[in-house]
Design an enzyme around this catalytic site. Structure first.
Site, PDB file in Angstrom:
ATOM      1  N   SER A 163       3.304  -2.490  10.213  1.00 33.64           N
ATOM      2  CA  SER A 163       4.756  -2.546  10.356  1.00 33.64           C
ATOM      3  C   SER A 163       5.362  -3.900   9.978  1.00 33.64           C
ATOM      4  O   SER A 163       6.301  -4.377  10.624  1.00 33.64           O
ATOM      5  CB  SER A 163       5.161  -2.113  11.770  1.00 33.64           C
ATOM      6  OG  SER A 163       4.728  -0.782  12.006  1.00 33.64           O
ATOM      7  N   GLY A 180       2.662  -1.128   4.194  1.00 40.25           N
ATOM      8  CA  GLY A 180       2.836   0.258   3.784  1.00 40.25           C
ATOM      9  C   GLY A 180       4.303   0.576   3.528  1.00 40.25           C
ATOM     10  O   GLY A 180       4.839   0.300   2.454  1.00 40.25           O
ATOM     11  N   GLY A 181       4.970   1.112   4.541  1.00 38.91           N
ATOM     12  CA  GLY A 181       6.348   1.611   4.404  1.00 38.91           C
ATOM     13  C   GLY A 181       7.299   0.658   3.702  1.00 38.91           C
ATOM     14  O   GLY A 181       8.070   1.074   2.816  1.00 38.91           O
ATOM     15  N   GLU A 202      -6.920   4.800   7.754  1.00 39.16           N
ATOM     16  CA  GLU A 202      -6.723   6.219   7.444  1.00 39.16           C
ATOM     17  C   GLU A 202      -7.968   6.798   6.770  1.00 39.16           C
ATOM     18  O   GLU A 202      -8.314   7.954   6.986  1.00 39.16           O
ATOM     19  CB  GLU A 202      -5.469   6.385   6.553  1.00 39.16           C
ATOM     20  CG  GLU A 202      -4.208   6.138   7.363  1.00 39.16           C
ATOM     21  CD  GLU A 202      -3.022   5.618   6.571  1.00 39.16           C
ATOM     22  OE1 GLU A 202      -3.022   5.708   5.334  1.00 39.16           O
ATOM     23  OE2 GLU A 202      -2.091   5.090   7.221  1.00 39.16           O
ATOM     24  N   HIS A 211      -9.551   1.253   4.798  1.00 38.32           N
ATOM     25  CA  HIS A 211      -8.268   1.450   5.504  1.00 38.32           C
ATOM     26  C   HIS A 211      -8.514   2.389   6.684  1.00 38.32           C
ATOM     27  O   HIS A 211      -9.326   3.316   6.595  1.00 38.32           O
ATOM     28  CB  HIS A 211      -7.235   2.036   4.537  1.00 38.32           C
ATOM     29  CG  HIS A 211      -5.845   1.995   5.095  1.00 38.32           C
ATOM     30  ND1 HIS A 211      -5.406   2.910   6.009  1.00 38.32           N
ATOM     31  CD2 HIS A 211      -4.831   1.123   4.897  1.00 38.32           C
ATOM     32  CE1 HIS A 211      -4.145   2.614   6.349  1.00 38.32           C
ATOM     33  NE2 HIS A 211      -3.777   1.532   5.682  1.00 38.32           N
ATOM     34  N   GLY A 228       2.356   2.014  10.524  1.00 38.42           N
ATOM     35  CA  GLY A 228       3.323   3.101  10.341  1.00 38.42           C
ATOM     36  C   GLY A 228       4.027   3.501  11.625  1.00 38.42           C
ATOM     37  O   GLY A 228       4.661   4.553  11.684  1.00 38.42           O
ATOM     38  N   ASN A 280       0.873  -1.178   0.000  1.00 31.15           N
ATOM     39  CA  ASN A 280       0.000   0.000   0.000  1.00 31.15           C
ATOM     40  C   ASN A 280       0.908   1.225   0.000  1.00 31.15           C
ATOM     41  O   ASN A 280       1.466   1.576   1.036  1.00 31.15           O
ATOM     42  CB  ASN A 280      -0.898  -0.021   1.246  1.00 31.15           C
ATOM     43  CG  ASN A 280      -1.706   1.256   1.385  1.00 31.15           C
ATOM     44  OD1 ASN A 280      -1.867   2.007   0.431  1.00 31.15           O
ATOM     45  ND2 ASN A 280      -2.220   1.515   2.584  1.00 31.15           N
ATOM     46  N   TRP A 281       1.039   1.822  -1.176  1.00 29.44           N
ATOM     47  CA  TRP A 281       1.938   2.989  -1.281  1.00 29.44           C
ATOM     48  C   TRP A 281       1.347   4.239  -0.638  1.00 29.44           C
ATOM     49  O   TRP A 281       2.027   5.251  -0.503  1.00 29.44           O
ATOM     50  CB  TRP A 281       2.218   3.297  -2.754  1.00 29.44           C
ATOM     51  CG  TRP A 281       3.197   2.375  -3.403  1.00 29.44           C
ATOM     52  CD1 TRP A 281       3.965   1.413  -2.801  1.00 29.44           C
ATOM     53  CD2 TRP A 281       3.549   2.355  -4.804  1.00 29.44           C
ATOM     54  NE1 TRP A 281       4.763   0.794  -3.737  1.00 29.44           N
ATOM     55  CE2 TRP A 281       4.521   1.348  -4.973  1.00 29.44           C
ATOM     56  CE3 TRP A 281       3.134   3.075  -5.915  1.00 29.44           C
ATOM     57  CZ2 TRP A 281       5.083   1.060  -6.209  1.00 29.44           C
ATOM     58  CZ3 TRP A 281       3.686   2.792  -7.141  1.00 29.44           C
ATOM     59  CH2 TRP A 281       4.658   1.789  -7.299  1.00 29.44           C
ATOM     60  N   LYS A 282       0.076   4.203  -0.287  1.00 32.59           N
ATOM     61  CA  LYS A 282      -0.607   5.397   0.237  1.00 32.59           C
ATOM     62  C   LYS A 282      -0.393   6.556  -0.747  1.00 32.59           C
ATOM     63  O   LYS A 282      -0.285   6.313  -1.944  1.00 32.59           O
ATOM     64  CB  LYS A 282      -0.109   5.743   1.641  1.00 32.59           C
ATOM     65  CG  LYS A 282      -0.065   4.509   2.554  1.00 32.59           C
ATOM     66  CD  LYS A 282       0.088   4.852   3.990  1.00 32.59           C
ATOM     67  CE  LYS A 282       0.245   3.557   4.781  1.00 32.59           C
ATOM     68  NZ  LYS A 282       0.022   3.730   6.186  1.00 32.59           N
ATOM     69  N   GLU A 305      -5.639  -5.020  10.443  1.00 33.43           N
ATOM     70  CA  GLU A 305      -4.558  -4.063  10.697  1.00 33.43           C
ATOM     71  C   GLU A 305      -4.826  -3.289  11.992  1.00 33.43           C
ATOM     72  O   GLU A 305      -5.589  -2.310  11.973  1.00 33.43           O
ATOM     73  CB  GLU A 305      -4.473  -3.044   9.558  1.00 33.43           C
ATOM     74  CG  GLU A 305      -4.212  -3.640   8.198  1.00 33.43           C
ATOM     75  CD  GLU A 305      -3.595  -2.604   7.270  1.00 33.43           C
ATOM     76  OE1 GLU A 305      -2.510  -2.859   6.783  1.00 33.43           O
ATOM     77  OE2 GLU A 305      -4.202  -1.530   7.085  1.00 33.43           O
TER      78      GLU A 305
HETATM   79  C1  PEP Z   1      -0.752   0.070   5.792  1.00 33.83           C
HETATM   80  O1  PEP Z   1      -0.574   1.073   5.139  1.00 33.83           O
HETATM   81  O2  PEP Z   1      -1.809  -0.551   5.626  1.00 33.83           O
HETATM   82  C2  PEP Z   1       0.286  -0.385   6.721  1.00 33.83           C
HETATM   83  C3  PEP Z   1       0.125  -1.503   7.370  1.00 33.83           C
HETATM   84  O3  PEP Z   1       1.395   0.436   6.864  1.00 33.83           O
HETATM   85  P1  PEP Z   1       2.804   0.029   7.532  1.00 33.83           P
HETATM   86  O4  PEP Z   1       3.208  -1.297   6.919  1.00 33.83           O
HETATM   87  O5  PEP Z   1       3.731   1.141   7.130  1.00 33.83           O
HETATM   88  O6  PEP Z   1       2.589  -0.086   8.992  1.00 33.83           O
END
Ligand code: PEP
Length: 250
Positions: free
Chosen positions: A214, A235-236, A98, A96, A174, A10-12, A168
């Protein structure tokens, strides 16, 4: 029951067009076989066309990070699921945390979006997860269970068997603070139990449940070893080609 793993980046709201193209160019010929794992990138709507074209004939599947629940009309600024389907999108990430938190999406919106995604022959990746407060109050199972039930309302058994649910915990997104593999397994199992209750064991045996929060190349193997964890939403650690490829080769 063996379910094919699905690892989704997930590049956001990250990467410009050039960066997205460079990423796809670098990974596209190094992706594992689609028999082994579904490799997905979720990009911003501005990048989807480019990512789709650049990854044509590769094993990369492409996801939008959101869509609206109507196909067309006077909804200024929204993303049509019908157009996403025309563009060849495979998946749409919905719900999500966010989006729930910053854009006030409700369980009802997410359910409508799930129906819209199926109506347009794509597959939803439905996110759920509890806040730190809910986790610490020992109410995560109850809270996430209600989110999942609401998101799946009135879908058919066949649809639910084909979709993906991403558990999640918000406190792990993040933050660099990942859930233990035991917590991830217990919660992914709890998500599957909701599917058992609402749609039966056969459907629950097929639905794929991801852990997200994470996840990185050093901890992914622990999660993937859990019987109820069928993949990860990342994500990251999905932003760099080498890291994304390492995740896929867990
Ligand atoms: C996400 O964006 O859904 C996520 C889990 O981010 P991260 O892996 O950076 O915690």
């Amino acid at each position: 029951m063996s379910r094919k793993p699905i690892i989704a980046g997930n590049w956001k709201m990250n990467k410009n067009v050039q960066e997205a193209m460079a990423f796809v160019e670098e990974v596209k010929d190094q992706l594992p076989s689609t028999d082994k794992v579904d490799a997905v990138i979720g990009a911003s709507p501005l990048l989807l066309n480019g990512v789709k074209f650049a990854s044509a004939d590769s094993n990369l599947k492409v996801a939008a990070q959101n869509c609206y629940f109507e196909d067309a009309g006077a909804f200024t600024g929204e993303t049509s699921p019908k157009v996403l389907a025309d563009m060849g999108m495979d998946y749409v990430i919905i719900g999500h945390s966010e989006r729930r938190e910053y854009f006030h999406e409700t369980d009802e919106d997410i359910n409508k979006k799930a129906h819209a995604i199926f109506r347009n022959n794509m597959t939803p990746i439905i996110c759920c997860g509890e806040s730190l407060e809910t986790y610490e109050a020992g109410k995560a199972v109850e809270f996430v269970g209600a989110q999942v039930s609401a998101a799946l309302k009135d879908l058919s058994a066949e649809q639910v068997a084909s979709l993906v649910i991403a558990y999640e915990p918000i406190w792990a997104i993040g933050t660099g603070k990942s859930a233990t593999s035991e917590d991830a397994e217990n919660m992914c199992k709890a998500v599957r139990d909701v599917v058992v209750a609402d749609f039966g064991q056969e459907v629950a045996d097929k639905v794929r449940v991801q852990y997200g929060g994470s996840v990185n190349p050093s901890n992914i193997a622990e999660y993937m070893a859990c019987p109820d964890v069928d993949g990860a939403l990342v994500g990251g650690a999905s932003l760099e080609p080498a890291s994304f490829l390492a995740l896929l080769n867990f």
